[in-house]
Design an enzyme around this catalytic site. Sequence first.
Site, PDB file in Angstrom:
ATOM      1  N   ASN A   1       0.866  -1.182   0.000  1.00  0.00           N
ATOM      2  CA  ASN A   1       0.000   0.000   0.000  1.00  0.00           C
ATOM      3  C   ASN A   1       0.900   1.228   0.000  1.00  0.00           C
ATOM      4  O   ASN A   1       1.474   1.573   1.031  1.00  0.00           O
ATOM      5  CB  ASN A   1      -0.895  -0.045   1.253  1.00  0.00           C
ATOM      6  CG  ASN A   1      -1.717   1.219   1.411  1.00  0.00           C
ATOM      7  OD1 ASN A   1      -1.806   2.047   0.504  1.00  0.00           O
ATOM      8  ND2 ASN A   1      -2.330   1.380   2.584  1.00  0.00           N
TER       9      ASN A   1
ATOM     10  N   LYS B   1       0.117   4.221  -0.304  1.00  0.00           N
ATOM     11  CA  LYS B   1      -0.572   5.390   0.270  1.00  0.00           C
ATOM     12  C   LYS B   1      -0.377   6.622  -0.628  1.00  0.00           C
ATOM     13  O   LYS B   1      -0.279   6.486  -1.847  1.00  0.00           O
ATOM     14  CB  LYS B   1      -0.087   5.651   1.698  1.00  0.00           C
ATOM     15  CG  LYS B   1      -0.130   4.400   2.574  1.00  0.00           C
ATOM     16  CD  LYS B   1      -0.044   4.716   4.022  1.00  0.00           C
ATOM     17  CE  LYS B   1       0.099   3.425   4.806  1.00  0.00           C
ATOM     18  NZ  LYS B   1      -0.065   3.601   6.225  1.00  0.00           N
TER      19      LYS B   1
ATOM     20  N   HIS C   1      -9.600   0.890   4.875  1.00  0.00           N
ATOM     21  CA  HIS C   1      -8.333   1.089   5.575  1.00  0.00           C
ATOM     22  C   HIS C   1      -8.577   2.004   6.777  1.00  0.00           C
ATOM     23  O   HIS C   1      -9.404   2.914   6.709  1.00  0.00           O
ATOM     24  CB  HIS C   1      -7.310   1.707   4.614  1.00  0.00           C
ATOM     25  CG  HIS C   1      -5.919   1.712   5.177  1.00  0.00           C
ATOM     26  ND1 HIS C   1      -5.504   2.627   6.113  1.00  0.00           N
ATOM     27  CD2 HIS C   1      -4.869   0.880   4.967  1.00  0.00           C
ATOM     28  CE1 HIS C   1      -4.243   2.362   6.446  1.00  0.00           C
ATOM     29  NE2 HIS C   1      -3.841   1.312   5.768  1.00  0.00           N
TER      30      HIS C   1
ATOM     31  N   GLU D   1      -7.034   4.422   7.872  1.00  0.00           N
ATOM     32  CA  GLU D   1      -6.875   5.864   7.588  1.00  0.00           C
ATOM     33  C   GLU D   1      -8.131   6.425   6.937  1.00  0.00           C
ATOM     34  O   GLU D   1      -8.478   7.590   7.132  1.00  0.00           O
ATOM     35  CB  GLU D   1      -5.620   6.080   6.726  1.00  0.00           C
ATOM     36  CG  GLU D   1      -4.354   5.842   7.546  1.00  0.00           C
ATOM     37  CD  GLU D   1      -3.151   5.384   6.750  1.00  0.00           C
ATOM     38  OE1 GLU D   1      -3.156   5.462   5.509  1.00  0.00           O
ATOM     39  OE2 GLU D   1      -2.186   4.915   7.391  1.00  0.00           O
TER      40      GLU D   1
ATOM     41  N   GLU E   1      -5.370  -5.302  10.573  1.00  0.00           N
ATOM     42  CA  GLU E   1      -4.388  -4.253  10.798  1.00  0.00           C
ATOM     43  C   GLU E   1      -4.714  -3.522  12.096  1.00  0.00           C
ATOM     44  O   GLU E   1      -5.553  -2.607  12.103  1.00  0.00           O
ATOM     45  CB  GLU E   1      -4.415  -3.245   9.652  1.00  0.00           C
ATOM     46  CG  GLU E   1      -4.095  -3.833   8.303  1.00  0.00           C
ATOM     47  CD  GLU E   1      -3.535  -2.776   7.373  1.00  0.00           C
ATOM     48  OE1 GLU E   1      -2.404  -2.936   6.941  1.00  0.00           O
ATOM     49  OE2 GLU E   1      -4.227  -1.775   7.106  1.00  0.00           O
TER      50      GLU E   1
ATOM     51  N   GLY F   1       2.265   2.128  10.816  1.00  0.00           N
ATOM     52  CA  GLY F   1       3.195   3.253  10.679  1.00  0.00           C
ATOM     53  C   GLY F   1       3.885   3.646  11.972  1.00  0.00           C
ATOM     54  O   GLY F   1       4.484   4.723  12.053  1.00  0.00           O
TER      55      GLY F   1
ATOM     56  N   SER G   1       3.355  -2.213  10.423  1.00  0.00           N
ATOM     57  CA  SER G   1       4.805  -2.196  10.665  1.00  0.00           C
ATOM     58  C   SER G   1       5.493  -3.514  10.314  1.00  0.00           C
ATOM     59  O   SER G   1       6.384  -3.958  11.041  1.00  0.00           O
ATOM     60  CB  SER G   1       5.088  -1.784  12.119  1.00  0.00           C
ATOM     61  OG  SER G   1       4.632  -0.465  12.345  1.00  0.00           O
TER      62      SER G   1
HETATM   63  C1  PEP Z   1      -0.873   0.063   6.090  1.00  0.00           C
HETATM   64  O1  PEP Z   1      -1.000   1.248   5.886  1.00  0.00           O
HETATM   65  O2  PEP Z   1      -1.719  -0.719   5.648  1.00  0.00           O
HETATM   66  C2  PEP Z   1       0.282  -0.390   6.843  1.00  0.00           C
HETATM   67  C3  PEP Z   1       0.269  -1.608   7.284  1.00  0.00           C
HETATM   68  O3  PEP Z   1       1.294   0.514   7.054  1.00  0.00           O
HETATM   69  P1  PEP Z   1       2.732   0.202   7.715  1.00  0.00           P
HETATM   70  O4  PEP Z   1       3.261  -1.071   7.099  1.00  0.00           O
HETATM   71  O5  PEP Z   1       3.571   1.391   7.372  1.00  0.00           O
HETATM   72  O6  PEP Z   1       2.517   0.050   9.180  1.00  0.00           O
END
Ligand code: PEP
Length: 250
Positions: free
Chosen positions: A9, A11, A94, A96, A166, A172, A211
Amino acid sequence: MRKPFIAGNWKMNKTVDEAYDLAIELVTGLRFVRDIDVALCPPFVSLTAVKSAIANTMLKLGAQNMHDQDRGAFTGEISPVMLKDLVEYVILGHSERRQHFGESDAFINRKVHAALRHGLHPILCIGETLEQNERGETESVLARQTREGLAGVSADQVASVVIAYEPVWAIGTGRAATAEDAQQRCAFIRQELRAMFGEVADAVRIQYGGSVTPANAPELLCQPDIDGALVGGASLKSEDFIAIVRAAHP
Ligand code: PEP
């Protein structure tokens, strides 16, 4: 029996030229990919460029979001009709989107139906916030987001849905869930799927996201109910993303 699935992703990162260059690096570095699905999810404006970079390779393309309506007065939105000939996957719900754009489970559910209607594979993201985790509400949040996100979906359809677990506190932050906790949550989600859809739940792929790095990927990806990863930050660096895909290789 479930094919591992790693999705990146990207983003709101990379210009069109940068996205193309990253895709070319990944095409080169991921030539070894067999028996695993890998999808790149760049911003909408870069979908066409990335599609041309990955043409005739095993890499697949995904979008990061879409609207639930086919067309109409929804300024700034992208519809499933626009995506269906361009991508195979679409990330929906997601955290976000839920957090910054107020997306509800009901709206996300309408998007899931729209994606399925147009032959797109939804990657439905679910996960608890830090506060919900600390209040011991993780399972009830996961159960609600699974049930409401997939309401009205048939057992036939659910096999083409991917769930991404997630935990919001892990996204992040550099603080991934432990492999043991992530496995336990993914097994719980599968149990919910089994209650809703029966044995087809065993065919649904569940990714872990939050992460994921080359260092923690091997342990996360060998868990029995974790079928891959949704990768944010580390998907922007070709060496890291390639190492994560390598860790998922059966
Ligand atoms: C995500 O945005 O789906 C995600 C898992 O981000 P990160 O790997 O940076 O934690």
